[in-house]
Design a protein around this motif. Sequence first.
Motif, short mmCIF file in Angstrom:
data_model
loop_
_atom_site.label_atom_id
_atom_site.label_comp_id
_atom_site.label_asym_id
_atom_site.label_seq_id
_atom_site.Cartn_x
_atom_site.Cartn_y
_atom_site.Cartn_z
N ARG A 1 0.83 -1.22 0.00
CA ARG A 1 0.00 0.00 0.00
C ARG A 1 0.86 1.26 0.00
NH1 ARG A 1 -4.64 1.21 4.53
NH2 ARG A 1 -5.52 -0.65 3.57
N ARG A 2 1.90 1.28 0.81
CA ARG A 2 2.71 2.51 0.93
C ARG A 2 3.55 2.78 -0.32
NH1 ARG A 2 5.26 -1.36 3.94
NH2 ARG A 2 7.43 -1.80 3.39
N GLU A 3 3.67 1.76 -1.16
CA GLU A 3 4.45 1.93 -2.40
C GLU A 3 3.61 2.49 -3.56
OE1 GLU A 3 7.79 -1.62 -2.11
OE2 GLU A 3 5.74 -2.13 -2.74
N LEU A 4 2.30 2.57 -3.39
CA LEU A 4 1.44 3.07 -4.47
C LEU A 4 1.81 4.50 -4.82
CD1 LEU A 4 -0.15 0.48 -3.84
CD2 LEU A 4 -2.25 1.81 -4.04
N ARG A 5 1.98 4.77 -6.11
CA ARG A 5 2.31 6.12 -6.57
C ARG A 5 1.12 6.70 -7.31
NH1 ARG A 5 7.18 6.92 -10.10
NH2 ARG A 5 6.81 9.08 -9.51
N PHE A 6 0.80 7.95 -7.00
CA PHE A 6 -0.38 8.58 -7.58
C PHE A 6 -0.32 8.60 -9.11
CE2 PHE A 6 -2.89 12.43 -8.73
CZ PHE A 6 -4.11 12.00 -8.25
N THR A 7 0.81 9.03 -9.66
CA THR A 7 0.89 9.14 -11.12
C THR A 7 0.80 7.77 -11.80
OG1 THR A 7 3.30 9.31 -10.89
CG2 THR A 7 2.09 11.36 -11.25
N THR A 8 1.37 6.74 -11.17
CA THR A 8 1.30 5.39 -11.73
C THR A 8 -0.15 4.89 -11.72
OG1 THR A 8 3.52 5.01 -10.86
CG2 THR A 8 2.30 3.07 -11.60
N ARG B 1 -4.84 5.48 0.34
CA ARG B 1 -3.78 6.35 -0.18
C ARG B 1 -4.32 7.57 -0.93
NH1 ARG B 1 1.27 5.00 -1.14
NH2 ARG B 1 1.32 7.23 -1.52
N PHE B 2 -5.37 7.37 -1.70
CA PHE B 2 -5.89 8.44 -2.56
C PHE B 2 -7.41 8.54 -2.40
CE2 PHE B 2 -2.40 6.18 -4.88
CZ PHE B 2 -1.39 7.04 -4.47
N PRO B 3 -7.85 9.07 -1.23
CA PRO B 3 -9.28 9.08 -0.93
C PRO B 3 -10.07 9.82 -2.00
CG PRO B 3 -7.98 9.73 1.00
CD PRO B 3 -7.04 9.66 -0.15
N GLY B 4 -11.16 9.20 -2.42
CA GLY B 4 -12.06 9.84 -3.38
C GLY B 4 -11.77 9.51 -4.83
N LEU B 5 -10.57 9.03 -5.11
CA LEU B 5 -10.21 8.79 -6.51
C LEU B 5 -11.11 7.73 -7.16
CD1 LEU B 5 -8.37 9.33 -8.93
CD2 LEU B 5 -6.76 7.64 -8.01
N LEU B 6 -11.30 6.62 -6.48
CA LEU B 6 -12.13 5.57 -7.08
C LEU B 6 -13.60 5.98 -7.13
CD1 LEU B 6 -10.52 2.27 -5.72
CD2 LEU B 6 -10.43 3.19 -8.05
N ASP B 7 -14.01 6.83 -6.21
CA ASP B 7 -15.40 7.32 -6.26
C ASP B 7 -15.65 8.11 -7.55
OD1 ASP B 7 -15.94 6.24 -3.76
OD2 ASP B 7 -15.28 8.04 -2.72
N ILE B 8 -14.60 8.75 -8.05
CA ILE B 8 -14.71 9.48 -9.31
C ILE B 8 -14.53 8.54 -10.50
CG2 ILE B 8 -13.69 11.31 -10.74
CD1 ILE B 8 -12.77 12.66 -8.11
N ALA B 9 -13.58 7.62 -10.37
CA ALA B 9 -13.18 6.79 -11.52
C ALA B 9 -14.20 5.70 -11.85
CB ALA B 9 -11.80 6.18 -11.26
N ALA C 1 0.45 -1.34 -10.70
CA ALA C 1 0.13 -0.02 -10.14
C ALA C 1 -0.46 -0.14 -8.74
CB ALA C 1 -0.86 0.71 -11.05
N GLY C 2 -0.85 -1.35 -8.35
CA GLY C 2 -1.44 -1.57 -7.03
C GLY C 2 -2.94 -1.47 -7.00
N LEU C 3 -3.57 -1.40 -8.17
CA LEU C 3 -5.03 -1.27 -8.22
C LEU C 3 -5.75 -2.59 -8.02
CD1 LEU C 3 -5.23 1.37 -11.04
CD2 LEU C 3 -6.49 1.55 -8.89
N ILE C 4 -5.15 -3.68 -8.48
CA ILE C 4 -5.82 -4.98 -8.34
C ILE C 4 -4.87 -6.01 -7.73
CG2 ILE C 4 -7.32 -4.53 -10.33
CD1 ILE C 4 -5.68 -6.65 -11.89
#
Lengths: 114, 114
Positions: A14-21, A95-103, A71-74
Amino acid sequence: MASRTATRLVHPDRRELRFTTVLAALGDPVRLAIVARLADAGPDGELACTTFALPVSKSTQSGHFKVLREAGLIHQRNEGTRRLNRLRRDDVDARFPGLLDIAVPQGREVITNW
Amino acid sequence: MASRTATRLVHPDRRELRFTTVLAALGDPVRLAIVARLADAGPDGELACTTFALPVSKSTQSGHFKVLREAGLIHQRNEGTRRLNRLRRDDVDARFPGLLDIAVPQGREVITNW
């Protein structure tokens, strides 16, 4: 044994997840659709790669799943001859609150328009 | 006249913005940093390409600005020999509410860690 079962599937912590990736991984209609399908399968929902019926070749599809995993998504795991996929919703939301709610709704739209 | 001033800068309309294209544009540390800098320049803030001091070559930098413009994230216009950039915050917020609220802080982190 099939070579697939010998493949080690690497998953970033989890801590290795990068936003741009993560954004780059989501920035493709096929991958976004995969994420939406997995999101709609629920928190522990696992779907085999073969169940997605994506409008791309099998090898292209495998590549898309790999990008999402790296990318750490799945999360992916092999079960017999099947490869099962699960959305790492907790990790991405942490790590990125709200991102999946939009995506995810955008991914549903991709599927609707196919 | 300089060739730059003759270049027609194409901008997609708000309704033409595609979610995956926007994500792919934001899915790069340099482009995300550009967006964060422009966001912090305010709603009408314009910054010349030369003011960004990015850790990439000038031609690579131009490519990044072009990707952002073609995705609909920034507006570019030429003024004399300068090319000025402005974040299309209203358009992006209207189409994908919340996305820039998540992305801009991440872009600031990129800048901090340079």
